[in-house]
Design a protein around this motif. Structure first.
Motif, PDB file in Angstrom:
ATOM      1  N   TYR A   1      39.211  38.404  38.149  1.00 43.38           N
ATOM      2  CA  TYR A   1      40.661  38.252  38.256  1.00 43.38           C
ATOM      3  C   TYR A   1      41.051  36.877  38.779  1.00 43.38           C
TER       4      TYR A   1
ATOM      5  N   PHE B   1      42.414  42.187  28.296  1.00 39.88           N
ATOM      6  CA  PHE B   1      41.149  42.324  27.590  1.00 39.88           C
ATOM      7  C   PHE B   1      40.078  41.426  28.215  1.00 39.88           C
TER       8      PHE B   1
ATOM      9  N   SER C   1      39.049  42.724  31.660  1.00 41.22           N
ATOM     10  CA  SER C   1      38.198  43.917  31.638  1.00 41.22           C
ATOM     11  C   SER C   1      36.805  43.584  31.120  1.00 41.22           C
ATOM     12  N   LEU C   2      36.766  42.678  30.160  1.00 42.40           N
ATOM     13  CA  LEU C   2      35.474  42.294  29.613  1.00 42.40           C
ATOM     14  C   LEU C   2      34.624  41.615  30.690  1.00 42.40           C
TER      15      LEU C   2
ATOM     16  N   LEU D   1      34.927  41.993  33.823  1.00 40.26           N
ATOM     17  CA  LEU D   1      34.576  43.005  34.826  1.00 40.26           C
ATOM     18  C   LEU D   1      33.347  43.789  34.366  1.00 40.26           C
ATOM     19  N   LEU D   2      33.320  44.107  33.083  1.00 43.15           N
ATOM     20  CA  LEU D   2      32.180  44.858  32.549  1.00 43.15           C
ATOM     21  C   LEU D   2      30.896  44.039  32.599  1.00 43.15           C
TER      22      LEU D   2
ATOM     23  N   SER E   1      32.391  43.597  39.649  1.00 43.73           N
ATOM     24  CA  SER E   1      33.591  43.291  40.413  1.00 43.73           C
ATOM     25  C   SER E   1      33.336  42.308  41.545  1.00 43.73           C
ATOM     26  N   ASN E   2      32.078  42.127  41.922  1.00 50.46           N
ATOM     27  CA  ASN E   2      31.781  41.225  43.029  1.00 50.46           C
ATOM     28  C   ASN E   2      32.032  39.778  42.648  1.00 50.46           C
TER      29      ASN E   2
END
Lengths: 329, 252, 385, 292
Positions: free
Chosen positions: D217, D104, D107-108, D110-111, D115-116
């Motif tokens: 990540y 979670f 992904s949060l 990432l949003l 992704s950079n």
């Protein structure tokens, strides 16, 4: 009387799988199945095999391992290397099953090599050591020449299909349920419930732990071979600890020690992220939320009373309780 | 020669002598009691006899065979079965399966026969079921065979543990506080059962118990442990009337 | 546990029904003359930056073409699916796209996933044009083409360039052992270096995803007295290496391939000085002077929150324009025509595309032949050398 | 000379692992759960500081405090929502929930951040100390090491000397008994998570400063490595986490330098396995005798 109950329970599990298989087959034959659904069938089947076999270790033996993907990878490479070598020599009908058996056996060997030293460990320590073994295997595969290294192994004939996977699922289910309901299975469960009492009854703990480990490894290896035959490329990167965790998620979600649960949860966990594709950017976020929600619903006592009333399973339990009450009375 | 011969048995945990120089000789068919105040080392003796702990010194012989230092599994196979002070049932399994686990080494078939549910599997399983039910009947548990072990009431759980131990067809049965937590009625029933087991199965029984009524009622001989050493041993009435034993129990 | 299986079985049935019939909804766009182009790549996970770049670059090209009225009255539509760098999920994504009426596939962004997708595309006989799948097998079938260089090409060209144009003779390599792209270039580079008389004094590996600390590798570089460090890796890890190299006091030049493009963006404004003197062989440089690149960089920045496009974005952009060129060449004006696939695939070997990444032509092998530009980063800009 | 450099590099890497492992092992020791999301809380901490300093242009001190506050709150909230309802569930259920939380948070991020990878602002700027041409001491690593030791000592004192700390020990021994003795179990576990998560924020700060770049990540791998470090030292044991982290870093770096960079991960894991086979509860873990 008891035997009958047990048989009926197993038959329902088999029945669910067969019914789902027939349902999907009809969809495919009548042209109603989307390409997406058809592509998902083999991965779903693989996860069923993996989850049911991992359930033997986690659910029935009661040990936590995070190395299932490692067994899958050695099986996959062994089976695929064999298949590539004999691609021209043996017909598919002989080669593919043989590759599965070879993959399974090689995974078994690794199960023994790894199991003998590590099964002395317990709980989180066993988990981290199996995770470590999985990562070591992956690291070595990447560094070997004949496995194709990081570029991956190419040229495995693409023989996997839905029907073969179905057959292997059925074999896995029958073997694991039969095992669990046999002398060896009882011994495995007794280790989970009370190791010291099991020892006091003269049950050979090490042997049965290893047995569970090796049988689970075998099916993981077979699943690996099917995986390798499903795609034209086999890369070690897919067999990392996240893969092991994914299988563990399925087992825990389906209920530890519930084979039927593993089957159903495998379908859900594999299909869910695919179904969420339309959500695009929000996909993994929603997946995470659903995962947490499912675990909370499963594990929290707060929700127990709702669960009892609001679903089919609860209904079954209710009816059964009434029946047994009548019998007792 | 006695069935169980314990000589100079001792164990120390990090310098603490939990049991020191314990001797006992249990004749075949005897009902032998091991008593003593809390923390006297009674369960430790059991744990050494059943191979859970390795004794630091001394020897244990069963039927002339040296068992000293063997592990629990080997010792069970030599013919000693036990129950536990804090009940250790296979709680997520049925009552029947608990007893069948005791039969594990008595009625055997291979893993492969189990996986393929061969004819031999069916025959042996049936045999196991019948045998297990017959043992359960001794303890009046045959109607609850399909219950989860953890759903049994406390007294029945104790009985089930004895039944399970009995299923391994031991020569010697060790009962660790079998009457703990039972009401007088249940205790009385249990005494009958223990006697019945001894007579019916021709069993030798060594038991730890705090309930003096039970000890005095069924034990033929007893040993008293205090602070890890043997205080007295011999015929039940003699020992129970021994002033040292009374002091140990009641204080000075 | 029984209760749970109850809930689960219900959900399972719903799952199957939902996915089973989802086919019916997807083909709506097919009757209009809209060409559905399907892209696949990592949009989540460690490698997501590459997938996102390709998607964004391709989207800009699609928007431009549609704004200009399409090609031969055909409009483009880009659908992009996540594969998390996993071959199985890439195949799932491919089939989802087929359900959605995909007529041309951009393969997949990463090589492993792309190779798995080539099998499917071969069965369907559609054109597959991968922007960035650099392994040889990504174009193993007649219907498969690519925009980027192949790994072997880059390895060889890099070694040649260093031997012919630079004075450094002792070379250290830091490469990503877990990445096929990096391993592929390294292998060819080492082979060609031997031919050209370069000495490889250190060959240091790392594993992407698990590596943020490169001090051991850099210490080796330092100890062996290398005169140049070859970095056949992606900019993401290169940023870490450059930063740590400075702390470790390593002053030798770094040389990279197209994966290193975007290094300035990855370093961020605070750290751009770290990239001073880094050379790379790339078909695309975001700071190039030509109007095409300038325009692309401008539009990209406006649309995507000030981001600077990297080579992946440029590859994605070029892929869409290549499809346009092929349609024009083949004179296709109805995408539902029976011979659409054969016509567009045949046209691929006849077109010449002047893209952001150079002027490209394709032969039967499916590989683009184009020139790489050697550039050097000086004070935050790319300078051709 | 290069050996000393390699050793120092190993120590700096190790102190980073140790810093993360401290938070990990603390939560494990008290709440008895593997908080798989710990690494991702580190990532959240780093991104909070990044946003505060680079986007909102706050001063370094305020940015760091903001990071710590956000992480502390996040830790407590995660515990309340995701772990507390599962207090009585099987440990595996909690483990999977933790993995869900980890997904979670990733992904949060990432949003929100894309992704950079982002360049972490240099909240402090230290020049490396050059002893001589070959030997360079990284000041950020020295800082990490110092802070890690400080935190280790502080944590040990806190747990053994304060009332709350002793309540934590009681909860770790036996929740039910602690409750009977008047310890507020829920509050104690909340505090444990608050402290563990604020440590994660500190780890996020030093990770950012040392390596310079953060992404959605970023936390995943350090999380796993710290888990390994904590297990190596004896999970739940605070000085053990320190020892495990340092050892892990040194072994990793030396095996890269002298054996093989390709196989260094495998070597690290192999060492872990060997250690556990010899000492099944880690280097400093207590041997637990099961009462029969």
């Amino acid at each position: 009387m008891k035997k009958n109950n047990l048989n009926i329970h197993n038959l329902i599990t088999y029945g669910i799988v067969v019914a789902a298989f027939l349902f999907v087959s009809i969809l495919v034959w009548t042209g109603n199945a989307s390409r997406h659904l058809q592509a998902m069938l083999v991965p779903i089947g693989l996860n069923i095999i993996l989850a049911v076999s991992l359930n033997l270790i986690v659910g029935f033996l009661g040990e936590l391992t995070l190395g299932h993907a490692g067994f899958m990878s050695v099986g996959a490479y062994a089976g695929c290397l064999f298949a590539i070598k004999y691609a021209e020599i043996l017909p598919t009908a002989v080669r593919f099953p043989l590759a599965m058996i070879i993959g399974g056996l090689v995974a078994c060997v690794f199960g023994i090599i790894i199991g003998v030293p590590v099964l002395r460990l317990k709980g989180d320590y066993l988990a981290i050591v199996t995770l470590a073994f999985g990562e070591i295997i992956r690291s070595i595969i990447i560094n070997l020449e004949f496995t194709g290294g990081a570029s991956g192994l190419k040229g495995t004939p693409q023989n996997s299909n839905f029907y073969i996977v179905f057959v292997v699922i059925m074999i896995t289910l029958v073997v694991i349920t039969n095992l669990v309901n046999s002398r060896a299975g009882r011994a495995i469960c007794s280790i989970r419930d009370n190791r010291i009492a099991a020892e006091s009854l003269g049950i050979n703990i090490t042997y049965y732990k290893l047995l569970a480990f090796v049988i689970a490894a075998f099916f993981a290896g077979v699943a690996g071979v099917i995986y390798g035959h499903n795609l034209s490329i086999l890369q070690a990167s897919v067999f990392d600890y996240n893969r092991s965790i994914e299988i563990l998620v399925i087992v825990v979600l389906g209920g530890m020690g519930s084979i039927r649960g593993s089957v159903i949860a495998a379908v859900i966990i594999t299909a869910l992220p695919e179904m969420l594709r339309s959500l695009a950017d929000y996909r993994m976020l929603i997946y995470a939320v659903v995962l947490i929600a499912m675990m909370l619903l499963n594990g929290s006592q707060k929700f127990d009373k709702y669960k009892g009333r609001m679903n089919i399973g609860g209904l079954f339990t209710l009816l059964k309780n009434k029946k047994s009450a009548k019998e007792a009375g | 020669m006695a069935l169980l011969e314990i000589k100079n048995l001792g164990i120390s945990f990090g310098g603490l002598h939990a049991v020191d120089n314990f001797n006992a000789s249990v004749e075949k068919g005897c009902l032998y009691g091991l008593i003593g105040p809390n923390g006297a080392g009674k369960t430790t003796v059991f744990n050494m006899v059943t191979g859970v702990y390795k004794p630091t010194c001394g020897t244990i012989h069963l039927d002339g065979k040296n068992l000293t230092g063997k592990n629990s599994i080997q010792i069970n196979k030599q013919g000693i079965a036990r129950t536990f002070q804090n009940i250790r049932l296979f709680s997520n399994m049925s009552v029947l399966d608990n007893v069948k686990l005791g039969l594990q080494n008595q009625i055997k078939y291979s893993v492969a026969q189990g996986i393929f549910h061969s004819r031999s599997y069916k025959r042996k399983e049936k045999e196991m079921d019948e045998k297990a039910i017959s043992i359960l009947k001794v303890f009046g548990l045959e109607n609850e065979y399909n219950y989860l072990a953890s759903n049994l009431p406390y007294g029945k759980q104790r009985k089930l543990e004895i039944a399970r131990a009995l299923a391994t067809t031991p020569k010697l049965l060790l009962l660790d506080e079998p009457a703990a937590g039972m009401n007088p009625n249940e205790t009385g029933e249990l005494m009958d059962t223990i006697r019945f087991v001894r007579d019916e199965f021709d069993m030798t029984i060594l038991l730890i118990e705090h309930d003096m009524k039970l000890v005095a009622g069924i034990c033929e001989r007893i040993s008293v442990l205090n602070f890890g050493t043997e205080l007295a041993s011999g015929k039940t009435e003699q020992v129970l009337n021994d002033p040292r034993v009374i002091t140990a129990y009641l204080g000075e | 546990m029984k209760k749970i299986t109850g809930i689960l079985s219900l959900v399972m049935v719903l799952t199957i029904i939902a996915t089973g019939f989802s086919a019916c909804g997807g083909n709506g766009d097919a009757d209009k003359n809209t060409l559905v182009i399907g892209g696949i790549g990592p949009l989540t996970g460690d490698y997501s930056t590459y997938g996102v770049s390709v998607k964004q670059g391709a989207q800009i090209a699609v928007d431009e073409i549609n704004a200009a009225g399409g090609v031969n009255a055909i409009k483009f539509e880009l659908k992009f699916e996540d594969d998390e760098t996993d071959a199985t999920k890439a195949v799932n994504a491919y089939n989802t796209l087929m359900d959605d009426g995909m007529k041309v596939s951009l393969g997949a962004v990463t090589s492993g996933a792309c190779i798995a997708v080539t099998e499917e595309a071969k069965k369907d006989g559609i054109l597959l044009l991968t922007p960035s799948g650099s392994q040889k097998e990504c174009t193993q079938y007649d219907n498969c083409f690519r925009i980027c260089f192949t790994d072997p090409q880059q390895g060889t060209v890099s070694a040649d360039y260093i031997a012919d144009n630079l004075t450094a003779k002792k070379i250290a390599i830091i490469y990503d052992k877990s990445n096929d792209y990096s391993v592929g270039i390294t292998d060819k580079f080492v082979a060609e270096a031997a031919v050209k008389g370069l000495e490889i004094v250190a060959k240091q590996a790392f594993t992407s995803g698990t590596s943020t600390d490169f001090s051991a590798q850099l210490q080796q570089v330092k100890d062996t007295g290398a005169e140049l460090v070859f970095l056949p890796i992606y900019a993401k890890e290169a940023a870490f290496i450059l930063k740590q190299a400075k702390t470790a006091g390593i002053a030798v030049p770094f040389f990279g391939c197209d994966g290193l493009d975007g290094i300035l963006e990855k370093l961020g404004t605070d750290n751009q000085a770290l990239a001073n003197g880094v050379m790379l062989l790339t078909p695309f440089a975001a700071d190039a002077d030509d109007t095409k690149t300038k325009n692309f960089v401008k539009v990209y920045g406006e649309k995507y929150n000030g981001q600077v496009p990297d080579q992946f974005a440029a590859d994605g952009y070029d892929a869409i324009y290549t499809i346009k060129a092929a349609i024009e060449k083949a004179g296709i004006n109805d995408i539902n025509a029976a011979d659409f696939n054969t016509k567009i695939i045949d046209a691929m070997t006849q077109v010449t595309v002047e893209g952001l990444t150079g002027t490209m032509v394709w032969d039967e092998s499916g590989d683009a032949s184009k020139d790489a530009k050697a550039v050097k980063i000086t004070d935050g800009t790319y300078v051709a050398i | 000379m290069s050996f000393i450099s390699n050793l120092i590099n190993g120590l700096s890497l190790g102190s980073m692992y140790a810093l993360i492992a401290l938070g990990y092992t603390m939560v494990y020791g008290i709440a008895k759960m593997l908080n798989f999301a710990h690494g991702d809380v580190i990532m959240v901490g780093a991104f909070t500081m990044f946003t505060a300093a680079a986007t909102l242009k706050f001063s370094p001190a305020i940015s760091i405090i903001a990071g710590i506050i956000v992480c502390t709150l996040l830790g407590v909230i995660i515990e309340k929502i995701a772990y507390k309802p599962l207090r009585k569930a099987s440990p595996l259920t909690v483990l999977i929930t933790a993995i869900g939380v980890s997904y979670f948070l990733q992904s949060l991020a990432l949003l929100i951040f894309g992704s950079n990878q982002k360049s972490f602002p240099m909240l402090f700027n230290f020049e490396p100390i050059r002893v001589n041409e070959d030997l360079i001491l990284k000041s950020d690593s020295l800082m990490t090491m110092g802070v890690t030791i400080l935190i280790m000592v502080a944590l040990t004192l806190f747990i053994n000397k304060t009332k709350t700390g002793r309540a934590m020990l009681a909860v770790s021994e036996d929740k039910g008994a602690a409750e009977l003795m008047g310890v507020n179990v829920n509050k104690t576990i909340s505090i444990t998570f608050a402290i563990g998560s604020s440590l994660a924020a500190v780890a996020g700060l030093f990770f950012g400063l040392t390596y310079g770049f953060i992404g959605p990540y970023t936390g995943a791998m350090p999380g796993i490595k710290a888990f390994v470090a904590a297990v190596l030292g004896g999970i739940g044991n605070i000085p053990g986490a320190m020892l495990g982290g340092i050892l892990l870093g040194v072994i990793e770096n030396l095996s890269k330098a002298y054996i093989s960079t390709e196989l260094s991960d495998a070597i690290v894991f192999a060492v872990l396995i060997i250690v556990l086979l010899v000492k099944p509860t880690g280097l400093m873990g207590k041997k637990i005798n099961e009462k029969v």
